[in-house]
Scaffold this motif. Structure first.
Motif, PDB file in Angstrom:
ATOM      1  N   GLY A   1      20.442  42.331 -61.716  1.00 32.75           N
ATOM      2  CA  GLY A   1      21.223  41.931 -62.884  1.00 32.75           C
ATOM      3  C   GLY A   1      22.127  40.747 -62.616  1.00 32.75           C
ATOM      4  O   GLY A   1      22.533  40.494 -61.485  1.00 32.75           O
ATOM      5  N   LYS A   2      22.439  40.019 -63.680  1.00 33.73           N
ATOM      6  CA  LYS A   2      23.244  38.808 -63.559  1.00 33.73           C
ATOM      7  C   LYS A   2      24.707  39.109 -63.201  1.00 33.73           C
ATOM      8  O   LYS A   2      25.401  38.252 -62.652  1.00 33.73           O
ATOM      9  CB  LYS A   2      23.188  38.015 -64.871  1.00 33.73           C
ATOM     10  N   THR A   3      25.173  40.309 -63.515  1.00 39.24           N
ATOM     11  CA  THR A   3      26.576  40.635 -63.249  1.00 39.24           C
ATOM     12  C   THR A   3      26.804  41.134 -61.819  1.00 39.24           C
ATOM     13  O   THR A   3      27.945  41.235 -61.375  1.00 39.24           O
ATOM     14  CB  THR A   3      27.072  41.714 -64.232  1.00 39.24           C
ATOM     15  N   TRP A   4      25.724  41.455 -61.100  1.00 40.26           N
ATOM     16  CA  TRP A   4      25.835  41.973 -59.732  1.00 40.26           C
ATOM     17  C   TRP A   4      25.744  40.803 -58.758  1.00 40.26           C
ATOM     18  O   TRP A   4      24.711  40.185 -58.617  1.00 40.26           O
ATOM     19  CB  TRP A   4      24.734  42.993 -59.470  1.00 40.26           C
ATOM     20  N   ARG A   5      26.830  40.488 -58.096  1.00 42.11           N
ATOM     21  CA  ARG A   5      26.906  39.325 -57.224  1.00 42.11           C
ATOM     22  C   ARG A   5      25.920  39.431 -56.070  1.00 42.11           C
ATOM     23  O   ARG A   5      25.665  40.515 -55.530  1.00 42.11           O
ATOM     24  CB  ARG A   5      28.328  39.196 -56.682  1.00 42.11           C
TER      25      ARG A   5
ATOM     26  N   SER B   1      29.687  29.931 -54.648  1.00 42.42           N
ATOM     27  CA  SER B   1      29.859  29.772 -56.092  1.00 42.42           C
ATOM     28  C   SER B   1      30.492  31.045 -56.665  1.00 42.42           C
ATOM     29  O   SER B   1      30.302  32.137 -56.141  1.00 42.42           O
ATOM     30  CB  SER B   1      28.511  29.517 -56.777  1.00 42.42           C
ATOM     31  N   GLY B   2      31.263  30.890 -57.730  1.00 40.94           N
ATOM     32  CA  GLY B   2      31.910  32.032 -58.363  1.00 40.94           C
ATOM     33  C   GLY B   2      33.217  32.424 -57.708  1.00 40.94           C
ATOM     34  O   GLY B   2      33.666  31.809 -56.738  1.00 40.94           O
TER      35      GLY B   2
ATOM     36  N   TYR C   1      34.982  44.686 -51.203  1.00 43.00           N
ATOM     37  CA  TYR C   1      34.216  45.903 -50.961  1.00 43.00           C
ATOM     38  C   TYR C   1      34.406  46.931 -52.071  1.00 43.00           C
ATOM     39  O   TYR C   1      33.532  47.765 -52.313  1.00 43.00           O
ATOM     40  CB  TYR C   1      34.602  46.500 -49.607  1.00 43.00           C
ATOM     41  N   LYS C   2      35.542  46.889 -52.744  1.00 46.89           N
ATOM     42  CA  LYS C   2      35.774  47.795 -53.863  1.00 46.89           C
ATOM     43  C   LYS C   2      34.736  47.560 -54.957  1.00 46.89           C
ATOM     44  O   LYS C   2      34.222  48.508 -55.564  1.00 46.89           O
ATOM     45  CB  LYS C   2      37.185  47.586 -54.421  1.00 46.89           C
ATOM     46  N   ALA C   3      34.406  46.277 -55.187  1.00 48.24           N
ATOM     47  CA  ALA C   3      33.386  45.936 -56.187  1.00 48.24           C
ATOM     48  C   ALA C   3      32.022  46.468 -55.764  1.00 48.24           C
ATOM     49  O   ALA C   3      31.230  46.933 -56.601  1.00 48.24           O
ATOM     50  CB  ALA C   3      33.332  44.418 -56.371  1.00 48.24           C
ATOM     51  N   TYR C   4      31.756  46.425 -54.444  1.00 45.79           N
ATOM     52  CA  TYR C   4      30.469  46.927 -53.939  1.00 45.79           C
ATOM     53  C   TYR C   4      30.330  48.424 -54.206  1.00 45.79           C
ATOM     54  O   TYR C   4      29.299  48.887 -54.703  1.00 45.79           O
ATOM     55  CB  TYR C   4      30.347  46.651 -52.445  1.00 45.79           C
ATOM     56  N   PHE C   5      31.368  49.187 -53.882  1.00 43.67           N
ATOM     57  CA  PHE C   5      31.296  50.644 -54.046  1.00 43.67           C
ATOM     58  C   PHE C   5      31.403  51.086 -55.501  1.00 43.67           C
ATOM     59  O   PHE C   5      31.155  52.241 -55.808  1.00 43.67           O
ATOM     60  CB  PHE C   5      32.380  51.309 -53.197  1.00 43.67           C
ATOM     61  N   SER C   6      31.734  50.149 -56.378  1.00 39.38           N
ATOM     62  CA  SER C   6      31.780  50.484 -57.803  1.00 39.38           C
ATOM     63  C   SER C   6      30.404  50.413 -58.453  1.00 39.38           C
ATOM     64  O   SER C   6      30.220  50.859 -59.585  1.00 39.38           O
ATOM     65  CB  SER C   6      32.740  49.543 -58.538  1.00 39.38           C
ATOM     66  N   GLY C   7      29.434  49.853 -57.731  1.00 36.62           N
ATOM     67  CA  GLY C   7      28.073  49.758 -58.256  1.00 36.62           C
ATOM     68  C   GLY C   7      27.401  51.121 -58.329  1.00 36.62           C
ATOM     69  O   GLY C   7      27.654  51.996 -57.498  1.00 36.62           O
TER      70      GLY C   7
ATOM     71  N   LEU D   1      24.121  53.910 -58.358  1.00 35.01           N
ATOM     72  CA  LEU D   1      23.039  54.170 -57.407  1.00 35.01           C
ATOM     73  C   LEU D   1      21.818  53.312 -57.689  1.00 35.01           C
ATOM     74  O   LEU D   1      21.179  52.799 -56.759  1.00 35.01           O
ATOM     75  CB  LEU D   1      22.652  55.653 -57.454  1.00 35.01           C
ATOM     76  N   LYS D   2      21.488  53.111 -58.960  1.00 39.43           N
ATOM     77  CA  LYS D   2      20.311  52.340 -59.331  1.00 39.43           C
ATOM     78  C   LYS D   2      20.402  50.911 -58.836  1.00 39.43           C
ATOM     79  O   LYS D   2      19.441  50.371 -58.267  1.00 39.43           O
ATOM     80  CB  LYS D   2      20.133  52.352 -60.856  1.00 39.43           C
ATOM     81  N   ILE D   3      21.556  50.290 -59.005  1.00 35.88           N
ATOM     82  CA  ILE D   3      21.700  48.889 -58.612  1.00 35.88           C
ATOM     83  C   ILE D   3      21.684  48.749 -57.090  1.00 35.88           C
ATOM     84  O   ILE D   3      21.190  47.756 -56.547  1.00 35.88           O
ATOM     85  CB  ILE D   3      22.993  48.291 -59.228  1.00 35.88           C
ATOM     86  N   HIS D   4      22.200  49.757 -56.376  1.00 33.65           N
ATOM     87  CA  HIS D   4      22.160  49.743 -54.911  1.00 33.65           C
ATOM     88  C   HIS D   4      20.725  49.910 -54.414  1.00 33.65           C
ATOM     89  O   HIS D   4      20.303  49.253 -53.454  1.00 33.65           O
ATOM     90  CB  HIS D   4      23.046  50.846 -54.332  1.00 33.65           C
ATOM     91  N   MET D   5      19.965  50.791 -55.067  1.00 34.11           N
ATOM     92  CA  MET D   5      18.590  51.054 -54.646  1.00 34.11           C
ATOM     93  C   MET D   5      17.687  49.840 -54.846  1.00 34.11           C
ATOM     94  O   MET D   5      16.726  49.653 -54.107  1.00 34.11           O
ATOM     95  CB  MET D   5      18.033  52.258 -55.404  1.00 34.11           C
TER      96      MET D   5
END
Length: 282
Positions: free
Chosen positions: A32-36, A235-236, A241-247, A249-253
């Motif tokens: 997804g475009k919102t996931w860095r 860019s951006g 890491y807080k943003a990472y753990f807020s993702g 399960l689907k986006i991590h997989m």
């Protein structure tokens, strides 16, 4: 362990590698475009490491031929382990830059420029390190790839119609990624006994063990490289890491899946290198 016994099978494995190495980047789009991409990359690296361990503990350990993973790891010397580990560090630096280049310039520019350049330079470097294969056919293929890169650039310019701008920053990052990427494979190849996977020389590693050490090099160096990029992105805005753990399960997989795809290609490629040679496999 499983060993490639024929040149034909080695080439088939190399073809599968091309599909894997050429397609894993699409999972970055699926995220997804919102996931860095800095966050995506953590999952990708984890996927590479997971695949390497599964491969080493299964097909790298079963059967009667060659040394099993644990046995091979214990007998490996510091030089071989260090070489594969350094290869992982170099690859990680290059791949992070490639991911950044995709974000800056898009897949249609970053992949042909970065990976194309890496392939051309990498074949030359690996052939000089281990001269196996017909040099005429090998470098004729490299020449065709170079032409393909130019044609791809022309096609992109025509289809974009001037509406899509590619910054010089994106192109420069792609080139830098390609140059770095061309060197990593030689360090992994140097850690293995390419002439004998069944009974490798003492101190050298089988491809399965080398891939695990290489993957550890990627994973451990990521705590430095990717943390810096998260705080000072190309860019951006900075992320954390807080943003990472807020993702979820689907986006991590999706990211882990991308790493597994690349890891399958990497494992098959190194397994094939014993028969095909490092330059041809790369």
């Amino acid at each position: 362990m499983f060993i490639v016994s024929s040149y034909s099978l080695a080439i088939i494995f190399c073809v599968i590698t091309m599909f894997c190495w050429g397609s894993w980047g699409n999972t970055q789009k699926l995220a997804g475009k919102t996931w860095r991409y800095e966050l995506f990359y953590w999952d990708y690296v984890l996927g590479v490491l997971i695949l390497s361990l599964i491969s080493a503990l299964t097909i790298g350990s079963i059967g009667e031929g060659g040394r099993g993973f644990i046995e091979d790891l214990w007998q490996a010397d510091v030089q071989s382990i260090g070489s594969a580990f350094l290869g992982g560090i170099i690859f990680n630096a290059a791949n992070i830059l490639l991911s950044a280049a995709i974000a800056l310039a898009g897949m249609s520019v970053a992949f042909p420029v970065g990976i194309g350049l890496a392939l051309v330079l990498g074949v030359i470097i690996n052939y000089l390190g281990s001269q196996k294969g017909d040099p005429v056919l090998l470098f004729l293929g490299v020449g065709l790839i170079a032409i393909a890169i130019v044609l791809n650039a022309i096609a992109f310019k025509k289809t974009s119609g001037g509406g899509q701008k590619v910054t010089s920053k994106g192109i420069l990052v792609s080139i830098l990624a390609g140059v770095l990427m061309s060197f990593f494979y030689r360090f992994i190849a140097a850690s293995m006994d390419l002439d004998n996977f069944v009974s490798p020389a003492v101190g050298k590693m089988t491809p399965y063990t080398a891939v695990v050490i290489f993957s550890l090099g990627i994973f451990i160096s990521n705590f430095l490289f990717n943390t810096i990029l998260m705080k000072k992105p190309i860019s951006g805005k900075p992320t954390n890491y807080k943003a990472y753990f807020s993702g979820n399960l689907k986006i991590h997989m999706v990211g882990v899946f991308g790493g597994i795809i690349w890891g399958i290609g990497n494992s098959l490629n190194l397994i094939a290198a014993g028969k095909a040679g490092a330059a041809i496999s790369y």
